[in-house]
Write an enzyme that holds these catalytic residues in place. Structure first.
Site, PDB file in Angstrom:
ATOM      1  N   GLU A 169     -57.958 -76.177  48.553  1.00  0.00           N
ATOM      2  CA  GLU A 169     -57.248 -77.297  49.188  1.00  0.00           C
ATOM      3  C   GLU A 169     -56.821 -78.303  48.114  1.00  0.00           C
ATOM      4  O   GLU A 169     -57.533 -79.256  47.810  1.00  0.00           O
ATOM      5  CB  GLU A 169     -58.140 -77.959  50.242  1.00  0.00           C
ATOM      6  CG  GLU A 169     -58.620 -77.013  51.337  1.00  0.00           C
ATOM      7  CD  GLU A 169     -59.823 -77.555  52.069  1.00  0.00           C
ATOM      8  OE1 GLU A 169     -59.809 -78.737  52.466  1.00  0.00           O
ATOM      9  OE2 GLU A 169     -60.799 -76.788  52.257  1.00  0.00           O
ATOM     10  N   HIS A 185     -59.833 -84.681  57.988  1.00  0.00           N
ATOM     11  CA  HIS A 185     -58.591 -83.906  58.107  1.00  0.00           C
ATOM     12  C   HIS A 185     -57.558 -84.533  59.034  1.00  0.00           C
ATOM     13  O   HIS A 185     -56.907 -83.833  59.823  1.00  0.00           O
ATOM     14  CB  HIS A 185     -58.919 -82.490  58.574  1.00  0.00           C
ATOM     15  CG  HIS A 185     -59.572 -81.639  57.530  1.00  0.00           C
ATOM     16  ND1 HIS A 185     -59.640 -81.977  56.201  1.00  0.00           N
ATOM     17  CD2 HIS A 185     -60.220 -80.432  57.645  1.00  0.00           C
ATOM     18  CE1 HIS A 185     -60.275 -81.029  55.538  1.00  0.00           C
ATOM     19  NE2 HIS A 185     -60.645 -80.070  56.374  1.00  0.00           N
ATOM     20  N   HIS A 243     -54.850 -75.367  54.242  1.00  0.00           N
ATOM     21  CA  HIS A 243     -56.251 -74.981  54.441  1.00  0.00           C
ATOM     22  C   HIS A 243     -56.395 -73.468  54.674  1.00  0.00           C
ATOM     23  O   HIS A 243     -57.203 -73.015  55.482  1.00  0.00           O
ATOM     24  CB  HIS A 243     -56.810 -75.748  55.657  1.00  0.00           C
ATOM     25  CG  HIS A 243     -58.294 -75.942  55.627  1.00  0.00           C
ATOM     26  ND1 HIS A 243     -59.188 -74.929  55.799  1.00  0.00           N
ATOM     27  CD2 HIS A 243     -59.042 -77.047  55.447  1.00  0.00           C
ATOM     28  CE1 HIS A 243     -60.404 -75.391  55.746  1.00  0.00           C
ATOM     29  NE2 HIS A 243     -60.356 -76.682  55.526  1.00  0.00           N
TER      30      HIS A 243
HETATM   31  C1  G6D Z   1     -66.366 -78.255  57.265  1.00  0.00           C
HETATM   32  O1  G6D Z   1     -67.112 -79.462  55.311  1.00  0.00           O
HETATM   33  C2  G6D Z   1     -66.186 -78.457  55.774  1.00  0.00           C
HETATM   34  C3  G6D Z   1     -64.771 -78.883  55.457  1.00  0.00           C
HETATM   35  O2  G6D Z   1     -64.597 -78.978  54.043  1.00  0.00           O
HETATM   36  C4  G6D Z   1     -63.796 -77.863  56.045  1.00  0.00           C
HETATM   37  O3  G6D Z   1     -62.475 -78.267  55.748  1.00  0.00           O
HETATM   38  C5  G6D Z   1     -64.009 -77.760  57.540  1.00  0.00           C
HETATM   39  O4  G6D Z   1     -65.363 -77.373  57.819  1.00  0.00           O
HETATM   40  C6  G6D Z   1     -63.085 -76.707  58.157  1.00  0.00           C
HETATM   41  O5  G6D Z   1     -66.306 -79.490  57.902  1.00  0.00           O
END
Ligand code: G6D
Length: 345
Positions: free
Chosen positions: A310, A104, A178
């Protein structure tokens, strides 16, 4: 119409809440820290207006926000394997904030930055335009990247999210939002009893580090098959290896290039949300790693109490030649758009 109010201090600056409302009573609450959706308030079939997204009780909790509630994610969304990538023969090493991988956009990604904003009322639409300059080598990504994310609330109960970007040097860019949705209203029920349909024949299986293996697998006969309306809880607890490894849905689907690719429905309230996107992919995540987040309405974050859509290019595309690479070159314009349309059935 809209109003603005101070959210919290961040360093020597202030973060601002921008509250939009249309004539039908739909409310969209935005925060310029993380260019985030803080709340969306929608009526049920009896006209009772309630929240349909997970939100922190304390607005200051958006400062750390390890669950990424509501935020714009970037420069890239999802994981980058091995926290590195090559562009034109040069290796770029990124922050390892998701185990051995980069996730991210890194620990100081766009979700944790204060964006500039302006509000425009255009006809019967209200637009909030967030802008941010990600400077060359911020989070070790090359190029000065100018980003614009525009939210538009319409009188037809639609929210448009437009992503735009320009860079002065070749870089990666793969932006998403998100937000965790739950159409029951103030999260009175889990998402398991809500129904989902997705125009997607293929999904991307993940390895043990939740990186796409590169395979595009058919959904037929798997818990990933939402081609026909199905309750989210129907297969979420099966002993399918992908579901066990990810503790629920946390996978990319390859979307058909059509309108209304995604539909989620809460039969009890009658609320429906339809998603249309120009992106080729969507990562659906069912809040599998809750952090006891202190939510509004006296609730605590629990597994499967919200679902994210997403929309994005395939995660880790830079490492898979048959996926969209998310490379943005100088002189190119990044533009993608996702529409959320709310209705009552
Ligand atoms: C965890 O694996 C998930 C991700 O997909 C998510 O975006 C994140 O938590 C908030 O890492």
């Amino acid at each position: 119409m809209y109003t603005v109010k101070k959210a919290f201090d961040i360093g020597h600056k202030e973060a601002t809440l921008i509250l939009l409302k249309n004539q039908k009573g739909i409310e969209l609450q935005l925060l310029n820290y993380g260019a985030a959706i803080v709340d969306i308030l929608i009526p049920d079939h009896e006209g009772c207006i309630e929240s349909v997204v997970l939100s922190y009780e304390n607005i200051e909790d958006y400062i750390k926000n390890p669950t990424y509630f509501g935020v714009t994610v970037g420069r890239t969304s999802g994981r980058i394997a091995g926290a590195s990538f090559q562009l034109d023969g040069k290796l770029y090493s990124l922050g390892k904030n998701f185990g051995p991988n980069h996730g991210h956009g890194g620990p100081n990604g766009f979700s944790f930055q204060l964006w500039d904003y302006q509000v425009e009322e255009v006809g019967n639409q209200t637009k909030v335009i967030f802008t941010y300059l990600s400077k060359d080598m911020e989070e070790n990504y090359p190029g000065n990247l100018h980003i614009k994310v525009t939210y538009t609330l319409t009188e037809e109960n639609e929210i448009f999210i437009e992503y735009e970007g320009k860079t002065d040097r070749k870089t990666l860019c793969n932006l998403t939002n998100h937000t965790y949705f739950n159409l029951s209203g103030n999260y009175k029920r889990k998402i398991n009893e809500q129904y989902l349909r997705m125009e997607a024949d293929g999904f991307l299986p993940l390895d043990a580090n939740q990186i796409p293996t590169g395979e595009i697998a058919h959904v037929e006969g798997t818990p990933m098959d939402f081609r026909v309306l199905k309750s989210i809880g129907k297969d979420i607890g099966t002993d399918d290896e992908q579901m066990i490894m990810a503790k629920g849905y946390d996978h990319p689907w390859i979307l058909q290039g059509c309108e209304n690719q995604i539909e989620i429905l809460d039969k009890e309230s009658g609320r429906k949300m339809t998603v249309t996107t120009t992106y080729p992919c969507v990562v659906v995540y069912t809040h599998n790693y809750p952090n006891d987040e202190k939510l509004k309405h006296g609730k605590l974050g629990r597994a499967h109490d919200g679902i994210c859509f997403e929309t994005q290019y395939e995660p880790d595309g830079i490492h898979h030649g048959h996926f969209h690479s998310a490379i943005l070159d100088a002189g190119e314009t990044y533009y993608e758009r996702t529409t959320l349309k709310f209705s009552i059935v």
